[in-house]
Write a protein that holds these residues in place. Structure first.
Motif: not given
Length: 386
Positions: A179-180, A183, A187, A292
């Protein structure tokens, strides 16, 4: 004057098309300050719940109390992120008000608990019991373990006294890492920037490409004796809530769409991804303070499979993984600063345990050895990071 632009999204993130009026931004800031005021109490509660579920190997990412940091990292949505989320909702529905959007917001205060796949379901159930014992009322429990782009449990709860809502995500260490890692791609696929740049119709393939790359990480995350295997799916996760998929695999993106998304998100070539992976659970505090773009540069990635938004509300979508093109790919190399994060520990030398027999052919390969966790006590106060 209240109709003047009070906030505009970051051009660097491709969100300069997102705006809030001065009046709307004032409402957003007020909601954020209320969540900020509740953060200390919620942080303390989540540390206690983590301690109470430590027999299930619980981890609370971002907890650095033993280092003297009183706040759990990431437990409060940033003001900038909240502004962007509200602005996106207002663009999607021109009839909705800012107050209505904020009234539906569930993740200003948010936390993540990790449990290994073997103890995951029981750990989540015990956490639910802890929340209910404290008077919290369940708003939703969403099970997307069969989703190709995002795997986990997302739940939302309302605090009985303040009325403040809290989001609580549940992951395994591997699904949290993915998940990380995903990211930046996540987005890109949801911000609306691709629609703004390529138009509604043409952007579809680029969004699909971003989703493909996210899915590929789930499907090839673990290295077991040289084989790239999917992450391990928790047994009996369907007991927590009915599983559904928000996305479906279509395979409409072509290699040039994938190349654009790799470049935008800093996804490196497959050989770099396999040789230089890092684990966000090893050092969440460092990485949670990165932008990000910085996170994307230091994370690994591999070649892609195909996904697309389902649009089927709560209905399972196909999770068949399709092979991606093996042609030459382009992308950024991993940032040397990735040395700030420790290399992923070898979890791969595992033997098939048969735990995933009910999960389908892909999940039957999931056989990671359970990680050993340090023993903890239930005393309040400073404790070791998990």
């Amino acid at each position: 004057m209240n109709d003047q632009i009070g906030w505009r999204g970051s051009a660097e993130k491709g969100e300069s098309h997102l705006t809030l009026t001065t009046a709307d931004d004032a409402l957003v800031q007020a909601a954020w300050k209320r969540a900020e005021a509740m953060r200390p109490a919620f942080d303390a509660m989540m540390r206690e719940i983590c301690d109470r579920t430590n027999e299930r190997g619980s981890q609370l990412p971002g907890d650095r109390l033993s280092e003297g940091v009183t706040e759990v990292d990431y437990s409060l949505k940033t003001l900038e992120s909240l502004r962007g989320k509200v602005a996106r909702e207002l663009r999607k529905d021109l009839e909705i008000s800012t107050a209505e959007v904020l009234g539906k917001m569930k993740d200003l205060n948010r936390y993540t608990l990790l449990f290994e796949a073997q103890s995951y379901t029981r750990g989540v159930q015990e956490t639910f019991q802890e929340l209910r014992a404290r008077g919290f009322e369940e708003i939703k429990v969403q099970n997307t373990w069969i989703d190709p782009v995002y795997k986990g449990i997302n739940s939302a709860w309302i605090h009985p006294e303040s009325g403040q809502r809290v989001e609580l995500q549940f992951h395994t260490p591997d699904s949290f890492d993915v998940k990380m890692d995903n990211h930046a791609l996540y987005e890109l696929s949801r911000s609306g920037a691709l629609i703004q740049e390529f138009g509604e119709e043409n952007s579809e393939a680029y969004i699909d490409a971003a989703n493909q790359l996210q899915n590929e990480r789930y499907q090839t995350y673990r290295d077991v004796n040289g084989d790239r295997l999917p992450i391990e799916i928790p047994n009996d996760h369907e007991q927590l809530a009915k599983p559904f998929a928000r996305e479906e695999l279509l395979g409409i993106a072509q290699e040039h769409h994938l190349a654009v998304m790799r470049e935008r998100a800093g996804v490196p070539l497959p050989n770099l991804a396999q040789n230089q992976r890092t684990s966000v659970t090893q050092n969440p505090a460092t990485q949670q303070n990165m932008s990000v773009s910085q996170l994307a540069e230091m994370k690994g990635g591999v070649n892609a499979t195909s996904t697309r938004r389902s649009g089927q509300n709560g209905q399972p979508a196909s999770t068949q993984v399709q092979s991606a093109s093996s042609t030459q790919q382009s992308g950024k190399a991993v940032n040397p600063a990735a040395g700030l994060a420790r290399q992923r520990s070898a979890r791969g030398n595992a033997q098939n345990s048969g735990n995933a027999a009910a999960q389908g052919p892909a999940a039957q390969q999931n056989a990671a050895r359970p990680r050993q966790f340090p023993q903890q006590n239930n005393n309040a106060g400073p404790r070791r990071n998990h």
